[in-house]
Write an enzyme that holds these catalytic residues in place. Structure first.
Site, PDB file in Angstrom:
ATOM      1  CG  ASP A  44      28.206  -5.987   0.203  1.00 14.44           C
ATOM      2  OD1 ASP A  44      26.810  -6.193   0.079  1.00 14.44           O
ATOM      3  OD2 ASP A  44      28.619  -5.585   1.289  1.00 14.44           O
ATOM      4  N   GLY A  45      26.739  -9.080  -1.765  1.00 18.84           N
ATOM      5  CA  GLY A  45      25.676  -9.837  -0.944  1.00 18.84           C
ATOM      6  C   GLY A  45      25.364  -9.782   0.329  1.00 18.84           C
ATOM      7  CG  ASP A  54      28.450   2.905   0.932  1.00 16.88           C
ATOM      8  OD1 ASP A  54      29.403   4.067   1.234  1.00 16.88           O
ATOM      9  OD2 ASP A  54      27.588   2.664   1.583  1.00 16.88           O
ATOM     10  CG  LEU A  68      25.151  -3.944   7.163  1.00 19.94           C
ATOM     11  CD1 LEU A  68      24.390  -4.329   5.722  1.00 19.94           C
ATOM     12  CD2 LEU A  68      26.498  -4.822   7.004  1.00 19.94           C
ATOM     13  CG  HIS A 108      25.514  -3.274   2.167  1.00 26.76           C
ATOM     14  ND1 HIS A 108      26.743  -3.641   2.293  1.00 26.76           N
ATOM     15  CD2 HIS A 108      25.362  -2.027   2.631  1.00 26.76           C
ATOM     16  CE1 HIS A 108      27.502  -2.806   3.011  1.00 26.76           C
ATOM     17  NE2 HIS A 108      26.612  -1.647   3.170  1.00 26.76           N
ATOM     18  N   GLY A 124      28.925   0.894   5.620  1.00 34.91           N
ATOM     19  CA  GLY A 124      29.531   1.045   4.437  1.00 34.91           C
ATOM     20  C   GLY A 124      30.015  -0.690   4.107  1.00 34.91           C
ATOM     21  NE  ARG A 165      -2.616  -1.196   3.452  1.00 36.79           N
ATOM     22  CZ  ARG A 165      -2.850  -2.374   3.917  1.00 36.79           C
ATOM     23  NH1 ARG A 165      -3.152  -3.442   3.070  1.00 36.79           N
ATOM     24  NH2 ARG A 165      -1.996  -2.604   5.164  1.00 36.79           N
TER      25      ARG A 165
END
Length: 394
Positions: free
Chosen positions: A257-258, A283, A316, A260, A318, A236
Site C-alpha cells: 500500500d506504500g 491484511d 499501524l 506499511h 492492518g 551484524r
C-alpha cells in the site's frame, strides 16, 4: 443464463499457465475452465454465452489473499456466517476469488468461536462468491516485543495441545499459522504444523537470523507481512528480514500500500526476493470499502482515513488495501510484469496452500476463478468457480 450453458470470454488477451494469447478466448463450463485458445480456434456451440471484448482486456487467474481479516464492515473474528458471507461477496470487486479467513490475537474463547464459525462456513459455502479456502491463525503464539496491533494481553506461548483443540474446532481447516518460533515451544509447534501439512509462518517475531534458520529446519516456510512485526535488518544481525531476503525456502508476504513499507522498500524486497517467492496480501480490516471513521479491531478502536488505519497511539493496524490496488502499486513500485503479478497473487499462494492442482493459473480443468482487467488494470468482471460474481458498472 442457462445453468448448463458455457461462458466464453472472447477476443481478449489470455494469460494462461504456459503462454499469453494476444487474441484469445477462454471457455467456462460447470465451474471449470474447459477451453483456452486463439480466437480463430473457437467453435461456437448452441448453449454458448459469448462475452466479446477486445485484446486490451486481460484475463488473469483470480487472486488468492492468504492474509485478510475483514472488509465492508465484516471481520473473521465476528464469528458469524454473515460476516464471512459479506467478505466473500465483496472481495470479487477487487479481483480476489479465494482467501484465508484470518483471525487475530484474542481470548481463547473468541478465537475458538471464530474458528468454529469459519470451519462450518467452509463446509457450506456456495459457488457464487469468493471461496474461503481455509483459515489463517495469526496469533496468539507471537512475541510480545513485536505485537504491533495484536492485543498484548492475549499473547501466549506457542502451545501444541491448544492448537490441536483449535484445529479440531475448525474442522481441520486451519491452513496457515503465524507464530514467533523463538518463543518457548515455538519450534515444537512449528514441527507439528509441518507434520500436519499446515504452513508455519514466521511473523510478529523477534527471531534472530540463526533462530529463523532453526525454524526453517523445523518446518517454517513462510514470512508474515514483511518488514512489519519483525526484527529488522542490521549488518551484524540480519534478523527475520535478512532471512526473508536470503532463504529460498520461504514464501514472503508483502503489503504494497506504500504505507506499511515505502515504495522503495517494496522495490528492494522485490529485487531481492523476486516474484518466485513473493506473495501479495492485503491484511485488510473491516473498514475496507467503507467511509473514513473509527472501527473496531479486536476490541480496539481503529481510526481510518483515506489510506491508513491506525490505533490511538499511531500504530499501524492492518490496511484498507484492495487487491487490485496492490497489483497496480506493485507494478508501479517495481516495474514488474503482469506475469510476475500473477505469480505473486495466484500461483505462489496456490502452491503454498497445496491448491495448485485446482487454482492459481488459467489451465484447462482448473477452477474457473477468473478476473477480467481493462486497459487501466481495473477489475471489469470476476468469475468465482464459473459464476459471474462481479461486473463493473458503466
Amino acid at each position: 443464463m442457462d445453468t448448463h450453458s458455457s461462458i466464453i470470454i472472447y477476443n481478449v488477451t489470455v494469460y494462461s499457465e504456459n503462454q499469453t494469447l494476444k487474441n484469445g478466448y477462454i471457455k467456462l463450463t460447470n465451474k471449470k475452465i474447459t477451453e483456452i485458445g486463439e480466437t480463430h480456434q473457437y467453435v461456437r456451440q448452441p448453449n454458448d454465452h459469448v462475452i466479446e471484448l477486445s485484446p486490451s482486456y486481460k484475463v488473469i487467474p483470480g487472486a488468492i489473499d492468504v492474509h485478510i481479516h475483514g472488509v465492508n464492515n465484516a471481520d473473521a473474528m465476528d464469528g458469524t456466517a454473515e460476516a464471512l458471507k459479506t467478505m466473500a461477496r465483496t472481495l470479487p470487486k477487487e479481483g480476489t476469488t479465494s482467501f484465508l479467513a484470518t483471525t487475530m490475537t484474542q481470548s481463547n474463547e473468541a478465537v475458538e468461536k471464530a474458528l468454529r464459525n469459519a470451519g462450518a462456513y467452509i463446509e457450506e459455502q456456495t459457488d457464487a462468491d469468493a471461496e474461503v479456502v481455509g483459515i489463517h491463525l495469526e496469533g496468539p503464539f507471537i512475541s510480545p516485543k513485536r505485537a504491533g496491533a495484536q492485543p498484548p494481553t492475549h499473547i501466549q506461548d506457542p502451545n501444541v495441545a491448544l492448537f490441536q483443540e483449535w484445529q479440531k474446532a475448525a474442522g481441520g481447516h486451519i491452513k496457515l499459522v503465524t507464530l514467533a518460533p523463538e518463543q518457548p515451544n515455538g519450534l515444537a509447534l512449528t514441527s507439528y504444523l509441518k507434520e500436519t501439512h499446515v504452513v508455519a509462518s514466521i511473523g510478529h517475531s523477534d527471531s534472530t537470523y540463526d533462530q529463523v534458520g532453526e525454524a526453517i529446519e523445523a518446518g517454517a516456510s513462510h514470512i508474515t507481512h514483511l518488514y512489519n512485526g519483525m526484527r529488522g535488518l542490521h549488518h551484524r544481525e540480519p534478523g527475520v528480514l535478512g532471512a526473508a531476503y536470503l532463504r529460498d525456502e520461504l514464501f514472503v508476504e508483502l503489503i504494497t500500500d506504500g504505507i506499511h513499507c515505502r515504495p522503495e522498500m517494496v522495490k528492494l524486497a522485490y529485487d531481492q526476493i523476486t516474484s518466485e517467492r513473493m506473495i501479495l496480501i492485503t491484511d485488510s480490516l473491516r473498514a475496507k470499502w467503507l467511509k473514513n471513521g473509527t472501527y473496531d479491531l479486536g476490541g480496539q478502536p481503529v481510526h481510518v482515513n483515506d489510506t491508513t488505519a491506525t490505533l490511538a497511539d499511531g500504530t499501524l493496524a492492518g490496511s484498507i488495501l484492495k487487491m487490485n490496488d496492490a497489483i497496480k502499486n506493485t507494478m508501479s513500485f517495481t516495474n514488474c510484469s503482469l506475469e510476475d503479478i500473477i505469480k505473486m497473487t495466484a500461483e505462489n499462494p496456490a502452491r503454498q496452500l497445496n491448491l495448485f492442482d485446482t487454482k492459481g493459473s488459467l489451465k484447462i480443468g482448473k477452477d474457473a476463478d477468473i478476473v477480467v482487467l481493462n486497459e487501466n488494470l481495473d477489475v471489469e468482471m470476476t468469475f468465482c468457480r464459473g459464476t459471474l460474481s462481479f461486473q463493473k458498472e458503466d
